[in-house]
Write a protein that holds these residues in place. Structure first.
Motif, PDB file in Angstrom:
ATOM      1  N   THR A 286       0.924  -1.230  -0.016  1.00  0.00           N
ATOM      2  CA  THR A 286       0.304   0.086  -0.229  1.00  0.00           C
ATOM      3  C   THR A 286       0.489   1.050   0.139  1.00  0.00           C
ATOM      4  O   THR A 286       2.255   1.600   0.331  1.00  0.00           O
ATOM      5  N   HIS A 287       0.273   1.966  -0.460  1.00  0.00           N
ATOM      6  CA  HIS A 287       1.132   3.661  -0.376  1.00  0.00           C
ATOM      7  C   HIS A 287       0.398   4.886   0.185  1.00  0.00           C
ATOM      8  O   HIS A 287       0.361   6.120  -0.624  1.00  0.00           O
ATOM      9  N   ASP A 288      -0.520   4.700   0.789  1.00  0.00           N
ATOM     10  CA  ASP A 288      -1.703   5.772   1.018  1.00  0.00           C
ATOM     11  C   ASP A 288      -1.004   5.730   2.731  1.00  0.00           C
ATOM     12  O   ASP A 288      -1.866   6.551   3.498  1.00  0.00           O
ATOM     13  N   HIS A 289       0.141   5.100   3.189  1.00  0.00           N
ATOM     14  CA  HIS A 289       0.674   5.181   4.907  1.00  0.00           C
ATOM     15  C   HIS A 289       0.970   7.095   5.164  1.00  0.00           C
ATOM     16  O   HIS A 289       1.965   7.132   3.879  1.00  0.00           O
ATOM     17  N   GLY A 290       0.528   7.905   6.064  1.00  0.00           N
ATOM     18  CA  GLY A 290       0.967   8.763   6.041  1.00  0.00           C
ATOM     19  C   GLY A 290       2.738   8.815   6.930  1.00  0.00           C
ATOM     20  O   GLY A 290       2.693   7.430   7.027  1.00  0.00           O
TER      21      GLY A 290
ATOM     22  N   GLY B 128       4.877   0.041  -9.023  1.00  0.00           N
ATOM     23  CA  GLY B 128       3.900  -0.937  -9.383  1.00  0.00           C
ATOM     24  C   GLY B 128       2.485  -1.083  -9.733  1.00  0.00           C
ATOM     25  O   GLY B 128       2.236   0.166 -10.704  1.00  0.00           O
ATOM     26  N   LEU B 129       1.811  -1.410  -9.393  1.00  0.00           N
ATOM     27  CA  LEU B 129       0.153  -1.369 -10.065  1.00  0.00           C
ATOM     28  C   LEU B 129      -0.853  -1.695  -9.373  1.00  0.00           C
ATOM     29  O   LEU B 129      -0.906  -2.289  -7.812  1.00  0.00           O
TER      30      LEU B 129
ATOM     31  N   LEU C 182       4.299  -9.950 -11.000  1.00  0.00           N
ATOM     32  CA  LEU C 182       2.984 -10.279 -10.316  1.00  0.00           C
ATOM     33  C   LEU C 182       2.758 -10.917  -9.320  1.00  0.00           C
ATOM     34  O   LEU C 182       3.486 -11.900  -8.788  1.00  0.00           O
ATOM     35  N   VAL C 183       1.830 -10.537  -8.411  1.00  0.00           N
ATOM     36  CA  VAL C 183       1.437 -10.430  -7.449  1.00  0.00           C
ATOM     37  C   VAL C 183      -0.160 -11.650  -7.918  1.00  0.00           C
ATOM     38  O   VAL C 183      -0.811 -10.559  -7.798  1.00  0.00           O
ATOM     39  N   ASP C 184      -0.372 -12.835  -8.064  1.00  0.00           N
ATOM     40  CA  ASP C 184      -1.847 -12.994  -8.580  1.00  0.00           C
ATOM     41  C   ASP C 184      -2.345 -14.059  -7.179  1.00  0.00           C
ATOM     42  O   ASP C 184      -1.715 -15.469  -7.583  1.00  0.00           O
ATOM     43  N   HIS C 185      -3.629 -13.859  -6.614  1.00  0.00           N
ATOM     44  CA  HIS C 185      -3.957 -14.921  -5.910  1.00  0.00           C
ATOM     45  C   HIS C 185      -5.683 -15.108  -6.273  1.00  0.00           C
ATOM     46  O   HIS C 185      -6.636 -14.208  -6.726  1.00  0.00           O
ATOM     47  N   PRO C 186      -6.198 -16.133  -7.679  1.00  0.00           N
ATOM     48  CA  PRO C 186      -7.457 -15.615  -7.865  1.00  0.00           C
ATOM     49  C   PRO C 186      -7.641 -16.560  -7.505  1.00  0.00           C
ATOM     50  O   PRO C 186      -7.904 -16.750  -5.798  1.00  0.00           O
TER      51      PRO C 186
ATOM     52  N   LEU D 189      -7.471 -11.824  -5.730  1.00  0.00           N
ATOM     53  CA  LEU D 189      -5.989  -9.905  -5.797  1.00  0.00           C
ATOM     54  C   LEU D 189      -5.264 -10.161  -5.886  1.00  0.00           C
ATOM     55  O   LEU D 189      -4.146 -11.827  -6.560  1.00  0.00           O
ATOM     56  N   LEU D 190      -4.808  -9.458  -6.949  1.00  0.00           N
ATOM     57  CA  LEU D 190      -3.734  -9.048  -8.285  1.00  0.00           C
ATOM     58  C   LEU D 190      -3.433  -7.986  -8.117  1.00  0.00           C
ATOM     59  O   LEU D 190      -3.872  -6.672  -8.044  1.00  0.00           O
ATOM     60  N   THR D 191      -1.806  -7.860  -8.246  1.00  0.00           N
ATOM     61  CA  THR D 191      -1.267  -6.627  -8.222  1.00  0.00           C
ATOM     62  C   THR D 191      -0.574  -7.070  -8.632  1.00  0.00           C
ATOM     63  O   THR D 191       0.010  -8.160  -9.518  1.00  0.00           O
ATOM     64  N   ALA D 192       0.711  -5.867  -8.479  1.00  0.00           N
ATOM     65  CA  ALA D 192       2.311  -5.810  -9.150  1.00  0.00           C
ATOM     66  C   ALA D 192       3.187  -5.076  -8.927  1.00  0.00           C
ATOM     67  O   ALA D 192       2.906  -3.803  -8.247  1.00  0.00           O
TER      68      ALA D 192
END
Length: 289
Positions: A8-12, A153-154, A217-221, A275-278
């Motif tokens: 995550t990228h929303d932490h202060g 990443g994504l 890729l991080v891929d949890h189908p 859960l899908l991200t990169a």
């Protein structure tokens, strides 16, 4: 300040009790662990003799480093002793060798000594002067050694576009709200310096060579296993708190339905949750003297 290997990228930096977030940090890092393994598999050359994980959090990546390089001295470095205690317990549970060191980033890096591999995941963007932070990290790399920095990443995807609750496109609106909050966080950091976030160029400016990026890729189908499903729930709980005021009432109501443990539309029960991200890792090497 500390940060682990989560995505995550929303932490202060001042609204946040990192130690209190230990469960979230560990769960999310476990969910994203495949990218760490894939990134480490890209490293070439002799195995490192000493490894530093700067901003290790609860030690998920540090233990993966210790597993990948069992002959190396692997040191988890973090500013929160509570998280380092969790890293030590994890290492004992997994049977890997791990040392820990309490040190804030970047002010306490000077006494760590050099390492053949320095890993730093999602820590640099918490500094006002990101280029200065990279220079400090580069100073830890032994001649011929590698710095690996995870940034970018994504965004995470976890629901169909039309999830059957609220207006379609909720995740894109969450992305926009998170981006706005992230920009506010960056603007409010002390000593903020504007920089084009061309990470390989920034690594070269820090005195390193062979700078390049790779995404994993991080891929949890679907249907999600318990761990990744819990990660989605905790992520949405975080969004519900920090994005209030940035989302309209319809989207907040949709988040509430997704977080309702008794609702078949909720993330605890729905069979289509994935859960899908990169994650993107930027590598560079310190020239030999």
């Amino acid at each position: 300040m500390t940060h682990g290997t989560h995505g995550t990228h929303d932490h202060g930096t001042d609204d946040f009790d990192w130690a209190a977030m230990a469960d979230l940090l560990e769960n999310e890092a476990e969910t994203h662990a495949s990218y760490v393994r894939d990134a480490l598999a890209r490293l070439d050359g002799p195995a490192p003799r000493r490894v530093l994980d700067v901003g290790s959090g609860p030690g998920v990546a540090a233990c993966l480093l210790a597993e990948r390089f069992p002959q190396a001295e692997v040191v988890a470095v973090d500013g929160e002793p509570e998280l380092l205690a969790r890293a030590e317990a994890r290492a004992r549970r997994l049977g890997v060798r791990l040392r820990t060191r309490t040190a804030g980033f970047p002010e306490d890096l000077g006494g760590l000594g050099e390492a053949d591999l320095v890993w730093a995941a999602n820590v640099v963007h918490h500094l006002g002067d990101q280029q200065g932070g990279l220079k400090r990290l580069a100073g830890l790399v032994a001649p011929g050694g590698v710095l690996a920095v995870t940034e970018g990443g994504l965004p995470v995807r976890f629901l169909p576009r039309d999830a059957g609750t609220g207006r379609p496109g909720l995740q894109e609106r969450l992305d926009a709200a998170r981006a706005e909050r992230f920009e506010r966080m960056r603007a409010e950091l002390p000593g903020t310096v504007a920089a084009v976030e061309d990470w390989p160029a920034m690594l070269r400016a820090a005195g390193l060579t062979d700078a390049h990026s790779a995404s994993f890729l991080v891929d949890h189908p679907a249907p999600l296993a318990e761990g990744p499903r819990a990660s989605v729930r905790r992520m949405l709980e975080r969004y519900r708190t920090v994005l209030d005021g940035l989302l309209d009432q319809d989207d907040l109501a949709a988040l509430d339905r997704l977080l309702d443990p008794d609702s078949p539309e909720g993330v605890d029960r729905r069979p289509d949750l994935f859960l899908l991200t990169a994650r993107t890792v930027h590598f560079a090497r310190r020239p030999r003297d």
